[in-house]
Motif scaffolding. Structure first.
Motif, PDB file in Angstrom:
ATOM      1  N   PRO A  18       0.865   6.140  -0.778  1.00 52.03           N
ATOM      2  CA  PRO A  18       2.153   6.592  -0.237  1.00 52.03           C
ATOM      3  C   PRO A  18       2.895   5.438   0.421  1.00 52.03           C
ATOM      4  N   SER A  19       4.196   5.457   0.332  1.00 54.40           N
ATOM      5  CA  SER A  19       5.025   4.429   0.964  1.00 54.40           C
ATOM      6  C   SER A  19       5.871   5.077   2.050  1.00 54.40           C
ATOM      7  N   VAL A  20       5.789   4.535   3.256  1.00 57.45           N
ATOM      8  CA  VAL A  20       6.519   5.135   4.378  1.00 57.45           C
ATOM      9  C   VAL A  20       7.835   4.428   4.653  1.00 57.45           C
ATOM     10  N   LYS A  21       8.145   3.375   3.882  1.00 62.98           N
ATOM     11  CA  LYS A  21       9.422   2.677   4.059  1.00 62.98           C
ATOM     12  C   LYS A  21      10.140   2.619   2.718  1.00 62.98           C
ATOM     13  N   GLY A  22      11.466   2.623   2.775  1.00 59.75           N
ATOM     14  CA  GLY A  22      12.244   2.582   1.558  1.00 59.75           C
ATOM     15  C   GLY A  22      12.423   3.977   0.969  1.00 59.75           C
ATOM     16  N   VAL A  23      13.134   4.032  -0.153  1.00 59.98           N
ATOM     17  CA  VAL A  23      13.462   5.325  -0.759  1.00 59.98           C
ATOM     18  C   VAL A  23      12.330   5.860  -1.626  1.00 59.98           C
ATOM     19  N   ARG A  24      11.467   4.969  -2.112  1.00 56.62           N
ATOM     20  CA  ARG A  24      10.384   5.426  -2.970  1.00 56.62           C
ATOM     21  C   ARG A  24       9.266   6.033  -2.142  1.00 56.62           C
ATOM     22  N   LYS A  25       8.668   7.094  -2.663  1.00 57.19           N
ATOM     23  CA  LYS A  25       7.602   7.772  -1.933  1.00 57.19           C
ATOM     24  C   LYS A  25       6.235   7.142  -2.172  1.00 57.19           C
ATOM     25  N   TYR A  26       6.087   6.382  -3.273  1.00 54.53           N
ATOM     26  CA  TYR A  26       4.799   5.786  -3.613  1.00 54.53           C
ATOM     27  C   TYR A  26       4.997   4.371  -4.143  1.00 54.53           C
ATOM     28  N   ARG A  27       3.935   3.577  -4.048  1.00 49.68           N
ATOM     29  CA  ARG A  27       3.878   2.291  -4.732  1.00 49.68           C
ATOM     30  C   ARG A  27       2.466   2.126  -5.285  1.00 49.68           C
ATOM     31  N   TYR A  28       2.273   1.132  -6.129  1.00 48.27           N
ATOM     32  CA  TYR A  28       0.994   0.945  -6.809  1.00 48.27           C
ATOM     33  C   TYR A  28       0.449  -0.452  -6.524  1.00 48.27           C
ATOM     34  N   VAL A  29      -0.812  -0.494  -6.080  1.00 44.72           N
ATOM     35  CA  VAL A  29      -1.443  -1.748  -5.662  1.00 44.72           C
ATOM     36  C   VAL A  29      -2.695  -1.977  -6.497  1.00 44.72           C
ATOM     37  N   PRO A  30      -2.904  -3.202  -7.031  1.00 44.93           N
ATOM     38  CA  PRO A  30      -4.115  -3.476  -7.813  1.00 44.93           C
ATOM     39  C   PRO A  30      -5.355  -3.550  -6.923  1.00 44.93           C
ATOM     40  N   VAL A  31      -6.419  -2.895  -7.351  1.00 43.38           N
ATOM     41  CA  VAL A  31      -7.694  -2.887  -6.616  1.00 43.38           C
ATOM     42  C   VAL A  31      -8.825  -3.023  -7.630  1.00 43.38           C
ATOM     43  N   SER A  32      -9.850  -3.796  -7.303  1.00 43.92           N
ATOM     44  CA  SER A  32     -10.970  -3.952  -8.232  1.00 43.92           C
ATOM     45  C   SER A  32     -11.786  -2.660  -8.306  1.00 43.92           C
ATOM     46  N   LYS A  33     -12.437  -2.463  -9.436  1.00 47.26           N
ATOM     47  CA  LYS A  33     -13.250  -1.262  -9.606  1.00 47.26           C
ATOM     48  C   LYS A  33     -14.484  -1.287  -8.710  1.00 47.26           C
ATOM     49  N   VAL A  34     -14.960  -2.476  -8.355  1.00 47.52           N
ATOM     50  CA  VAL A  34     -16.086  -2.567  -7.421  1.00 47.52           C
ATOM     51  C   VAL A  34     -15.701  -1.961  -6.078  1.00 47.52           C
ATOM     52  N   VAL A  35     -14.506  -2.302  -5.594  1.00 47.15           N
ATOM     53  CA  VAL A  35     -14.030  -1.759  -4.318  1.00 47.15           C
ATOM     54  C   VAL A  35     -13.816  -0.250  -4.438  1.00 47.15           C
ATOM     55  N   LEU A  36     -13.180   0.172  -5.521  1.00 42.68           N
ATOM     56  CA  LEU A  36     -12.950   1.607  -5.719  1.00 42.68           C
ATOM     57  C   LEU A  36     -14.266   2.381  -5.758  1.00 42.68           C
ATOM     58  N   SER A  37     -15.292   1.794  -6.400  1.00 41.43           N
ATOM     59  CA  SER A  37     -16.577   2.494  -6.488  1.00 41.43           C
ATOM     60  C   SER A  37     -17.223   2.642  -5.118  1.00 41.43           C
ATOM     61  N   SER A  38     -17.011   1.669  -4.227  1.00 38.48           N
ATOM     62  CA  SER A  38     -17.563   1.796  -2.869  1.00 38.48           C
ATOM     63  C   SER A  38     -16.865   2.906  -2.105  1.00 38.48           C
ATOM     64  N   TRP A  39     -15.556   3.077  -2.340  1.00 39.15           N
ATOM     65  CA  TRP A  39     -14.825   4.164  -1.682  1.00 39.15           C
ATOM     66  C   TRP A  39     -15.269   5.514  -2.248  1.00 39.15           C
ATOM     67  N   ILE A  40     -15.522   5.568  -3.547  1.00 41.58           N
ATOM     68  CA  ILE A  40     -15.990   6.812  -4.165  1.00 41.58           C
ATOM     69  C   ILE A  40     -17.370   7.191  -3.633  1.00 41.58           C
ATOM     70  N   ASP A  41     -18.201   6.188  -3.380  1.00 38.06           N
ATOM     71  CA  ASP A  41     -19.517   6.477  -2.793  1.00 38.06           C
ATOM     72  C   ASP A  41     -19.360   7.134  -1.423  1.00 38.06           C
ATOM     73  N   TYR A  42     -18.401   6.645  -0.614  1.00 36.27           N
ATOM     74  CA  TYR A  42     -18.121   7.268   0.687  1.00 36.27           C
ATOM     75  C   TYR A  42     -17.612   8.706   0.490  1.00 36.27           C
ATOM     76  N   ILE A  43     -16.729   8.900  -0.491  1.00 36.98           N
ATOM     77  CA  ILE A  43     -16.167  10.233  -0.759  1.00 36.98           C
ATOM     78  C   ILE A  43     -17.264  11.221  -1.122  1.00 36.98           C
ATOM     79  N   GLU A  44     -18.191  10.785  -1.980  1.00 37.21           N
ATOM     80  CA  GLU A  44     -19.191  11.704  -2.532  1.00 37.21           C
ATOM     81  C   GLU A  44     -20.421  11.869  -1.649  1.00 37.21           C
ATOM     82  N   THR A  45     -20.485  11.125  -0.555  1.00 35.36           N
ATOM     83  CA  THR A  45     -21.609  11.277   0.374  1.00 35.36           C
ATOM     84  C   THR A  45     -21.101  11.738   1.743  1.00 35.36           C
ATOM     85  N   CYS A  46     -20.583  10.815   2.515  1.00 35.84           N
ATOM     86  CA  CYS A  46     -20.208  11.135   3.902  1.00 35.84           C
ATOM     87  C   CYS A  46     -19.049  12.112   3.998  1.00 35.84           C
TER      88      CYS A  46
END
Length: 460
Positions: free
Chosen positions: A257-285
Protein backbone atom coordinates in the motif's frame (compact mmCIF):
# COMPACT_ATOMS: atom_id res chain seq x y z
CA UNK A 1 1.69 22.98 34.00
CA UNK A 2 -1.68 21.41 33.54
CA UNK A 3 -1.01 18.01 32.00
CA UNK A 4 -4.57 17.11 31.09
CA UNK A 5 -4.95 15.61 27.65
CA UNK A 6 -6.41 18.34 25.47
CA UNK A 7 -7.03 16.35 22.29
CA UNK A 8 -9.57 13.53 22.17
CA UNK A 9 -9.92 11.25 19.15
CA UNK A 10 -13.58 10.58 18.39
CA UNK A 11 -14.71 7.63 16.25
CA UNK A 12 -17.26 7.76 13.41
CA UNK A 13 -17.73 11.53 13.47
CA UNK A 14 -20.46 12.95 11.23
CA UNK A 15 -19.31 16.25 9.74
CA UNK A 16 -21.80 18.51 7.91
CA UNK A 17 -20.74 19.88 4.52
CA UNK A 18 -22.57 21.93 1.90
CA UNK A 19 -23.25 20.41 -1.50
CA UNK A 20 -23.12 22.30 -4.80
CA UNK A 21 -26.84 23.06 -4.54
CA UNK A 22 -26.41 24.43 -0.98
CA UNK A 23 -27.86 21.42 0.75
CA UNK A 24 -26.31 19.96 3.88
CA UNK A 25 -25.00 16.42 3.82
CA UNK A 26 -23.08 14.52 6.47
CA UNK A 27 -19.77 12.77 5.89
CA UNK A 28 -18.81 10.08 8.39
CA UNK A 29 -15.12 10.23 9.29
CA UNK A 30 -13.59 7.16 11.03
CA UNK A 31 -11.50 9.30 13.44
CA UNK A 32 -11.36 13.03 14.04
CA UNK A 33 -9.73 15.14 16.81
CA UNK A 34 -11.66 17.19 19.32
CA UNK A 35 -9.84 19.99 21.18
CA UNK A 36 -10.53 21.03 24.80
CA UNK A 37 -9.37 23.78 27.12
CA UNK A 38 -7.44 22.67 30.22
CA UNK A 39 -10.69 22.97 32.21
CA UNK A 40 -12.14 20.36 29.77
CA UNK A 41 -14.56 22.80 28.10
CA UNK A 42 -14.66 22.46 24.29
CA UNK A 43 -12.11 24.72 22.60
CA UNK A 44 -14.38 26.22 19.96
CA UNK A 45 -11.72 28.27 18.08
CA UNK A 46 -9.50 25.25 17.40
CA UNK A 47 -12.41 22.90 16.66
CA UNK A 48 -13.85 25.42 14.21
CA UNK A 49 -10.43 25.72 12.54
CA UNK A 50 -10.10 21.94 12.19
CA UNK A 51 -13.57 21.58 10.71
CA UNK A 52 -12.83 24.37 8.24
CA UNK A 53 -9.66 22.53 7.22
CA UNK A 54 -11.64 19.35 6.68
CA UNK A 55 -14.23 21.06 4.50
CA UNK A 56 -11.65 22.89 2.36
CA UNK A 57 -8.63 20.57 2.34
CA UNK A 58 -9.88 17.10 3.22
CA UNK A 59 -8.66 15.72 -0.11
CA UNK A 60 -5.09 16.83 0.60
CA UNK A 61 -4.79 15.95 4.29
CA UNK A 62 -4.60 12.41 5.64
CA UNK A 63 -7.09 10.94 8.10
CA UNK A 64 -5.12 7.69 8.35
CA UNK A 65 -4.05 6.50 11.81
CA UNK A 66 -6.35 8.12 14.38
CA UNK A 67 -7.11 11.32 12.55
CA UNK A 68 -3.82 11.59 10.65
CA UNK A 69 -2.73 15.10 9.70
CA UNK A 70 -5.73 16.68 11.45
CA UNK A 71 -4.65 15.15 14.75
CA UNK A 72 -1.07 16.29 14.18
CA UNK A 73 -2.29 19.85 13.61
CA UNK A 74 -4.53 19.67 16.68
CA UNK A 75 -1.64 18.57 18.88
CA UNK A 76 0.53 21.39 17.57
CA UNK A 77 -2.20 23.83 18.63
CA UNK A 78 -2.42 22.54 22.22
CA UNK A 79 0.43 24.91 23.13
CA UNK A 80 -1.51 28.06 22.20
CA UNK A 81 -4.56 26.58 23.95
CA UNK A 82 -2.61 26.24 27.21
CA UNK A 83 -0.92 29.62 26.82
CA UNK A 84 -4.17 31.52 26.22
CA UNK A 85 -5.96 29.66 29.02
CA UNK A 86 -3.23 30.29 31.62
CA UNK A 87 -2.97 33.98 30.65
CA UNK A 88 -6.73 34.49 30.23
CA UNK A 89 -6.36 35.62 26.59
CA UNK A 90 -8.73 35.42 23.63
CA UNK A 91 -7.16 33.68 20.63
CA UNK A 92 -8.97 35.94 18.17
CA UNK A 93 -7.25 39.31 18.30
CA UNK A 94 -4.02 38.08 19.90
CA UNK A 95 -1.49 40.94 19.68
CA UNK A 96 1.95 40.76 18.12
CA UNK A 97 3.54 41.34 21.53
CA UNK A 98 1.62 38.37 22.94
CA UNK A 99 2.62 36.22 19.96
CA UNK A 100 6.30 36.96 20.63
CA UNK A 101 5.73 36.15 24.32
CA UNK A 102 4.17 32.84 23.25
CA UNK A 103 7.34 32.03 21.30
CA UNK A 104 9.42 32.79 24.42
CA UNK A 105 7.12 30.54 26.43
CA UNK A 106 7.75 27.66 24.02
CA UNK A 107 11.50 28.09 24.20
CA UNK A 108 11.60 28.51 27.97
CA UNK A 109 10.10 25.12 28.85
CA UNK A 110 12.79 22.73 30.10
CA UNK A 111 12.78 18.95 30.20
CA UNK A 112 13.24 18.06 33.90
CA UNK A 113 15.05 14.82 32.98
CA UNK A 114 17.75 16.42 30.80
CA UNK A 115 17.73 20.07 31.89
CA UNK A 116 17.58 21.07 28.22
CA UNK A 117 14.94 22.92 26.26
CA UNK A 118 11.93 20.74 25.58
CA UNK A 119 11.78 21.76 21.92
CA UNK A 120 14.25 22.21 19.11
CA UNK A 121 14.15 25.41 17.06
CA UNK A 122 12.57 23.39 14.22
CA UNK A 123 9.78 22.25 16.56
CA UNK A 124 9.17 25.78 17.83
CA UNK A 125 9.03 27.12 14.28
CA UNK A 126 6.52 24.43 13.29
CA UNK A 127 4.25 25.24 16.27
CA UNK A 128 4.40 28.99 15.57
CA UNK A 129 3.49 28.55 11.90
CA UNK A 130 0.57 26.28 12.75
CA UNK A 131 -0.57 28.86 15.32
CA UNK A 132 -0.45 31.58 12.66
CA UNK A 133 -2.70 29.43 10.46
CA UNK A 134 -5.20 29.33 13.31
CA UNK A 135 -4.94 33.04 14.10
CA UNK A 136 -5.33 34.00 10.43
CA UNK A 137 -8.49 31.88 10.22
CA UNK A 138 -9.94 33.42 13.39
CA UNK A 139 -9.18 36.94 12.20
CA UNK A 140 -10.86 36.32 8.84
CA UNK A 141 -13.89 34.79 10.58
CA UNK A 142 -14.40 37.25 13.42
CA UNK A 143 -12.49 40.49 12.70
CA UNK A 144 -11.89 40.79 8.95
CA UNK A 145 -12.69 44.54 9.01
CA UNK A 146 -9.99 45.21 11.61
CA UNK A 147 -6.29 45.29 10.58
CA UNK A 148 -4.40 42.19 11.69
CA UNK A 149 -1.89 43.29 14.29
CA UNK A 150 0.54 40.36 14.06
CA UNK A 151 3.58 41.24 11.96
CA UNK A 152 3.59 38.05 9.94
CA UNK A 153 3.60 37.44 6.22
CA UNK A 154 3.86 34.54 3.80
CA UNK A 155 6.54 33.74 1.25
CA UNK A 156 6.72 31.12 -1.48
CA UNK A 157 9.30 28.35 -1.22
CA UNK A 158 10.08 25.21 -3.19
CA UNK A 159 9.50 21.73 -1.79
CA UNK A 160 11.90 18.83 -2.42
CA UNK A 161 9.63 17.53 -5.17
CA UNK A 162 9.78 20.85 -7.01
CA UNK A 163 6.30 22.05 -6.06
CA UNK A 164 5.71 25.51 -4.60
CA UNK A 165 3.95 26.35 -1.36
CA UNK A 166 3.55 29.27 1.02
CA UNK A 167 5.18 29.47 4.43
CA UNK A 168 4.72 31.92 7.30
CA UNK A 169 7.52 34.34 8.22
CA UNK A 170 7.75 36.48 11.36
CA UNK A 171 10.76 38.13 13.02
CA UNK A 172 10.40 35.89 16.08
CA UNK A 173 10.22 32.55 14.27
CA UNK A 174 13.59 30.89 14.93
CA UNK A 175 15.93 29.94 12.12
CA UNK A 176 15.49 26.24 11.56
CA UNK A 177 18.46 24.03 12.36
CA UNK A 178 20.43 22.69 9.44
CA UNK A 179 21.47 19.08 9.22
CA UNK A 180 20.39 15.98 7.36
CA UNK A 181 17.84 13.92 9.30
CA UNK A 182 17.62 11.43 6.44
CA UNK A 183 20.86 9.52 6.99
CA UNK A 184 20.05 5.82 6.72
CA UNK A 185 20.19 3.33 9.54
CA UNK A 186 23.55 1.54 9.54
CA UNK A 187 24.09 -2.11 8.62
CA UNK A 188 25.73 -2.70 12.02
CA UNK A 189 22.66 -1.31 13.79
CA UNK A 190 20.34 -3.59 11.80
CA UNK A 191 22.50 -6.59 12.72
CA UNK A 192 22.50 -5.54 16.39
CA UNK A 193 18.70 -5.34 16.35
CA UNK A 194 18.39 -8.84 14.91
CA UNK A 195 20.82 -10.36 17.42
CA UNK A 196 19.33 -8.38 20.29
CA UNK A 197 15.77 -9.51 19.57
CA UNK A 198 16.80 -13.13 20.06
CA UNK A 199 18.59 -12.21 23.28
CA UNK A 200 15.62 -10.28 24.72
CA UNK A 201 12.89 -12.71 23.62
CA UNK A 202 14.48 -16.18 23.68
CA UNK A 203 12.51 -19.25 22.67
CA UNK A 204 13.17 -20.75 26.11
CA UNK A 205 10.87 -18.27 27.87
CA UNK A 206 7.65 -19.71 26.42
CA UNK A 207 5.33 -19.38 23.46
CA UNK A 208 4.61 -15.65 23.81
CA UNK A 209 8.30 -14.76 23.92
CA UNK A 210 8.89 -16.77 20.76
CA UNK A 211 5.89 -15.24 18.97
CA UNK A 212 7.16 -11.75 19.81
CA UNK A 213 10.65 -12.66 18.65
CA UNK A 214 9.47 -13.86 15.24
CA UNK A 215 7.16 -10.89 14.71
CA UNK A 216 9.88 -8.40 15.61
CA UNK A 217 12.41 -10.11 13.34
CA UNK A 218 9.91 -10.14 10.48
CA UNK A 219 9.15 -6.46 11.03
CA UNK A 220 12.86 -5.59 10.85
CA UNK A 221 13.14 -7.62 7.64
CA UNK A 222 10.09 -5.92 6.07
CA UNK A 223 11.37 -2.43 6.89
CA UNK A 224 14.84 -3.28 5.59
CA UNK A 225 13.84 -5.05 2.36
CA UNK A 226 10.87 -2.89 1.31
CA UNK A 227 11.82 0.57 2.56
CA UNK A 228 8.15 1.13 3.35
CA UNK A 229 6.71 3.75 5.62
CA UNK A 230 5.33 2.49 8.93
CA UNK A 231 1.72 2.97 7.78
CA UNK A 232 2.54 0.91 4.69
CA UNK A 233 4.22 -1.85 6.71
CA UNK A 234 1.20 -2.12 9.00
CA UNK A 235 -1.12 -2.68 6.00
CA UNK A 236 0.83 -5.34 4.08
CA UNK A 237 -1.34 -8.35 3.30
CA UNK A 238 -0.34 -12.02 3.49
CA UNK A 239 -2.13 -12.76 0.19
CA UNK A 240 0.11 -10.26 -1.61
CA UNK A 241 3.19 -11.99 -0.19
CA UNK A 242 1.97 -15.35 -1.50
CA UNK A 243 1.15 -13.82 -4.90
CA UNK A 244 4.67 -12.40 -5.19
CA UNK A 245 6.33 -15.66 -4.11
CA UNK A 246 4.32 -17.69 -6.63
CA UNK A 247 5.08 -15.36 -9.54
CA UNK A 248 7.41 -16.70 -12.26
CA UNK A 249 10.00 -13.93 -11.92
CA UNK A 250 13.43 -14.45 -10.36
CA UNK A 251 12.99 -11.29 -8.29
CA UNK A 252 9.21 -10.84 -8.01
CA UNK A 253 7.37 -7.60 -7.32
CA UNK A 254 5.45 -7.31 -4.05
CA UNK A 255 2.35 -5.13 -3.96
CA UNK A 256 2.44 -2.78 -0.97
CA UNK A 257 0.00 0.00 0.00
CA UNK A 258 1.11 3.56 -0.68
CA UNK A 259 0.13 6.27 1.79
CA UNK A 260 1.42 9.19 -0.30
CA UNK A 261 0.40 10.34 -3.74
CA UNK A 262 -2.72 9.47 -5.71
CA UNK A 263 -1.88 5.82 -6.26
CA UNK A 264 -3.07 3.37 -3.63
CA UNK A 265 -0.34 0.77 -4.28
CA UNK A 266 3.19 0.42 -5.60
CA UNK A 267 5.32 -2.61 -6.42
CA UNK A 268 8.75 -3.34 -4.92
CA UNK A 269 11.16 -6.13 -5.99
CA UNK A 270 11.90 -8.68 -3.24
CA UNK A 271 13.94 -11.89 -3.43
CA UNK A 272 12.12 -15.18 -3.05
CA UNK A 273 14.44 -16.11 -0.17
CA UNK A 274 13.15 -13.12 1.80
CA UNK A 275 9.54 -13.83 0.82
CA UNK A 276 9.91 -17.46 1.94
CA UNK A 277 11.11 -16.32 5.38
CA UNK A 278 8.02 -14.12 5.71
CA UNK A 279 5.79 -17.02 4.63
CA UNK A 280 7.39 -19.19 7.31
CA UNK A 281 6.37 -16.55 9.89
CA UNK A 282 2.84 -16.45 8.40
CA UNK A 283 2.39 -20.22 8.51
CA UNK A 284 3.79 -20.69 12.02
CA UNK A 285 3.64 -17.77 14.44
CA UNK A 286 0.95 -15.67 12.81
CA UNK A 287 -1.23 -18.74 12.27
CA UNK A 288 -0.83 -19.71 15.94
CA UNK A 289 -1.96 -16.26 17.08
CA UNK A 290 -4.91 -16.14 14.70
CA UNK A 291 -6.08 -19.60 15.77
CA UNK A 292 -5.77 -18.70 19.46
CA UNK A 293 -8.16 -15.76 19.13
CA UNK A 294 -10.42 -17.28 16.43
CA UNK A 295 -9.38 -14.53 14.00
CA UNK A 296 -8.48 -16.66 10.98
CA UNK A 297 -11.20 -15.23 8.74
CA UNK A 298 -11.26 -11.73 10.22
CA UNK A 299 -8.44 -10.00 8.31
CA UNK A 300 -5.37 -10.61 6.16
CA UNK A 301 -2.81 -8.17 7.62
CA UNK A 302 0.71 -9.50 8.06
CA UNK A 303 1.47 -8.05 11.49
CA UNK A 304 -0.88 -8.87 14.35
CA UNK A 305 -0.99 -8.38 18.10
CA UNK A 306 0.05 -11.43 20.10
CA UNK A 307 -2.58 -10.46 22.69
CA UNK A 308 -5.61 -10.22 20.42
CA UNK A 309 -4.87 -11.18 16.82
CA UNK A 310 -5.97 -7.70 15.74
CA UNK A 311 -3.88 -5.83 13.15
CA UNK A 312 -0.84 -4.14 14.65
CA UNK A 313 -1.42 -0.39 15.13
CA UNK A 314 0.65 1.95 12.97
CA UNK A 315 2.02 3.84 15.97
CA UNK A 316 3.10 0.57 17.58
CA UNK A 317 5.65 0.03 14.81
CA UNK A 318 7.40 3.23 15.88
CA UNK A 319 7.14 2.17 19.53
CA UNK A 320 8.55 -1.27 18.70
CA UNK A 321 11.75 0.13 17.17
CA UNK A 322 12.18 2.81 19.84
CA UNK A 323 11.84 0.26 22.65
CA UNK A 324 14.38 -2.01 20.97
CA UNK A 325 16.83 0.87 20.67
CA UNK A 326 16.51 1.69 24.37
CA UNK A 327 16.61 -1.94 25.51
CA UNK A 328 19.75 -2.64 23.47
CA UNK A 329 21.43 0.67 24.40
CA UNK A 330 21.92 1.60 20.74
CA UNK A 331 23.37 5.10 20.57
CA UNK A 332 23.51 5.35 16.76
CA UNK A 333 20.46 6.66 14.85
CA UNK A 334 17.77 4.01 15.01
CA UNK A 335 14.08 4.54 14.32
CA UNK A 336 11.55 3.09 11.93
CA UNK A 337 11.78 5.68 9.15
CA UNK A 338 15.57 5.37 8.85
CA UNK A 339 15.07 1.89 7.36
CA UNK A 340 13.36 3.65 4.47
CA UNK A 341 16.37 5.91 3.93
CA UNK A 342 18.65 2.85 4.01
CA UNK A 343 16.52 1.13 1.36
CA UNK A 344 16.32 4.16 -0.96
CA UNK A 345 20.10 4.67 -0.76
CA UNK A 346 20.74 1.01 -1.60
CA UNK A 347 18.36 1.15 -4.58
CA UNK A 348 20.11 4.25 -5.92
CA UNK A 349 23.48 2.50 -5.55
CA UNK A 350 22.21 -0.55 -7.41
CA UNK A 351 20.87 1.52 -10.32
CA UNK A 352 23.99 3.67 -10.44
CA UNK A 353 26.08 0.55 -10.89
CA UNK A 354 23.64 -1.05 -13.31
CA UNK A 355 23.65 1.98 -15.63
CA UNK A 356 27.33 2.79 -15.02
CA UNK A 357 26.66 6.41 -14.13
CA UNK A 358 30.06 7.75 -13.11
CA UNK A 359 28.89 10.57 -10.80
CA UNK A 360 25.90 11.87 -8.88
CA UNK A 361 25.36 14.59 -11.50
CA UNK A 362 25.38 12.11 -14.38
CA UNK A 363 22.93 9.83 -12.52
CA UNK A 364 20.59 12.76 -11.86
CA UNK A 365 20.76 13.83 -15.50
CA UNK A 366 20.06 10.25 -16.55
CA UNK A 367 16.87 10.23 -14.45
CA UNK A 368 15.79 13.50 -16.04
CA UNK A 369 16.39 12.19 -19.54
CA UNK A 370 15.10 8.64 -19.07
CA UNK A 371 11.42 8.72 -18.16
CA UNK A 372 11.14 4.94 -17.87
CA UNK A 373 14.05 4.72 -15.42
CA UNK A 374 12.62 7.53 -13.30
CA UNK A 375 9.23 5.81 -13.32
CA UNK A 376 10.83 2.55 -12.17
CA UNK A 377 12.73 4.27 -9.36
CA UNK A 378 9.65 6.20 -8.26
CA UNK A 379 7.66 2.96 -8.18
CA UNK A 380 10.19 1.26 -5.92
CA UNK A 381 10.86 4.06 -3.46
CA UNK A 382 7.60 6.04 -3.51
CA UNK A 383 9.16 9.45 -4.30
CA UNK A 384 7.58 11.78 -6.82
CA UNK A 385 10.52 13.71 -8.29
CA UNK A 386 14.23 13.72 -8.99
CA UNK A 387 14.74 16.66 -6.64
CA UNK A 388 13.38 14.74 -3.66
CA UNK A 389 16.00 12.02 -4.32
CA UNK A 390 19.02 14.36 -4.35
CA UNK A 391 20.14 13.57 -0.79
CA UNK A 392 20.00 9.82 -1.43
CA UNK A 393 21.88 10.13 -4.72
CA UNK A 394 24.69 12.11 -3.07
CA UNK A 395 24.90 9.66 -0.19
CA UNK A 396 24.90 6.64 -2.51
CA UNK A 397 27.84 8.02 -4.48
CA UNK A 398 29.78 8.75 -1.32
CA UNK A 399 29.37 5.09 -0.39
CA UNK A 400 30.21 3.71 -3.84
CA UNK A 401 33.92 3.10 -4.22
CA UNK A 402 33.78 1.89 -7.83
CA UNK A 403 30.79 2.64 -10.01
CA UNK A 404 31.75 0.79 -13.24
CA UNK A 405 30.86 -2.72 -12.02
CA UNK A 406 28.72 -5.16 -13.90
CA UNK A 407 25.06 -5.21 -12.93
CA UNK A 408 25.03 -8.98 -12.72
CA UNK A 409 27.65 -8.85 -9.97
CA UNK A 410 25.40 -6.58 -7.92
CA UNK A 411 22.35 -8.76 -8.51
CA UNK A 412 24.26 -11.90 -7.52
CA UNK A 413 25.69 -10.22 -4.42
CA UNK A 414 22.20 -9.18 -3.31
CA UNK A 415 20.94 -12.75 -3.79
CA UNK A 416 23.92 -14.14 -1.83
CA UNK A 417 23.35 -11.62 0.98
CA UNK A 418 19.69 -12.64 1.22
CA UNK A 419 20.66 -16.32 1.23
CA UNK A 420 23.28 -15.76 3.96
CA UNK A 421 20.77 -13.83 6.10
CA UNK A 422 18.20 -16.62 5.74
CA UNK A 423 20.79 -19.28 6.70
CA UNK A 424 21.89 -17.18 9.70
CA UNK A 425 18.26 -17.07 10.83
CA UNK A 426 17.91 -20.85 10.51
CA UNK A 427 21.15 -21.39 12.42
CA UNK A 428 19.95 -19.15 15.24
CA UNK A 429 16.68 -21.13 15.42
CA UNK A 430 18.65 -24.39 15.48
CA UNK A 431 20.86 -23.11 18.29
CA UNK A 432 17.81 -21.97 20.26
CA UNK A 433 16.30 -25.45 19.98
CA UNK A 434 13.39 -24.31 17.84
CA UNK A 435 14.48 -26.60 14.97
CA UNK A 436 15.97 -30.08 15.10
CA UNK A 437 18.74 -31.20 12.76
CA UNK A 438 16.37 -32.71 10.21
CA UNK A 439 14.17 -29.60 10.06
CA UNK A 440 17.24 -27.38 9.79
CA UNK A 441 18.68 -29.41 6.92
CA UNK A 442 15.36 -29.40 5.06
CA UNK A 443 14.81 -25.63 5.40
CA UNK A 444 18.44 -24.84 4.58
CA UNK A 445 18.16 -26.91 1.40
CA UNK A 446 15.04 -24.94 0.44
CA UNK A 447 16.88 -21.66 0.96
CA UNK A 448 19.80 -22.82 -1.19
CA UNK A 449 17.53 -24.05 -3.98
CA UNK A 450 15.58 -20.79 -4.09
CA UNK A 451 18.85 -18.82 -4.10
CA UNK A 452 20.27 -20.94 -6.90
CA UNK A 453 17.17 -20.28 -9.03
CA UNK A 454 17.52 -16.53 -8.45
CA UNK A 455 21.25 -16.40 -9.18
CA UNK A 456 21.03 -18.55 -12.30
CA UNK A 457 24.03 -19.61 -14.34
CA UNK A 458 25.89 -16.33 -13.89
CA UNK A 459 29.43 -17.05 -12.62
CA UNK A 460 30.37 -15.53 -9.30
Amino acid sequence: MNCRQLILINDNVKIPVLTIDDKVKYITVPCFPFARWPDLAPCLPVNSFLLNLFVNKSGRLSLLNKGGTFTTYAKELTHIIRYCHSNKLRMAGLSDRRFVAFKNYLEAEVDPMTGRSKRSSNHVARILRRTLDLLEYLHAKHARNIPWCIKASKKEISARDGSKYMIWTHPCIPVEESGDPRLPIGDAVIKRLKVGIRELWPDTQGDKSYLLQRRKLTLISVLEKLGCRRAEAARILTTDIYDAFNSPFKRPLLKIPSVKGVRKYRYVPVSKVVLSSWIDYIETCRLTIMHSYKMIDQHDFLFVSVNSGEPLAIDYITTEINELRRSLNISDPCHAHLFRHHFVTEVVKMLAVQYRAASADSFTQMLINDASLLKELREWVGHRSVKSLTTYIDLAYRELADVPKAYEEVRVRMAIDDCAAALDDLEARLTAGELNDVEYAYLARQVLEVSRSEIGPTPI
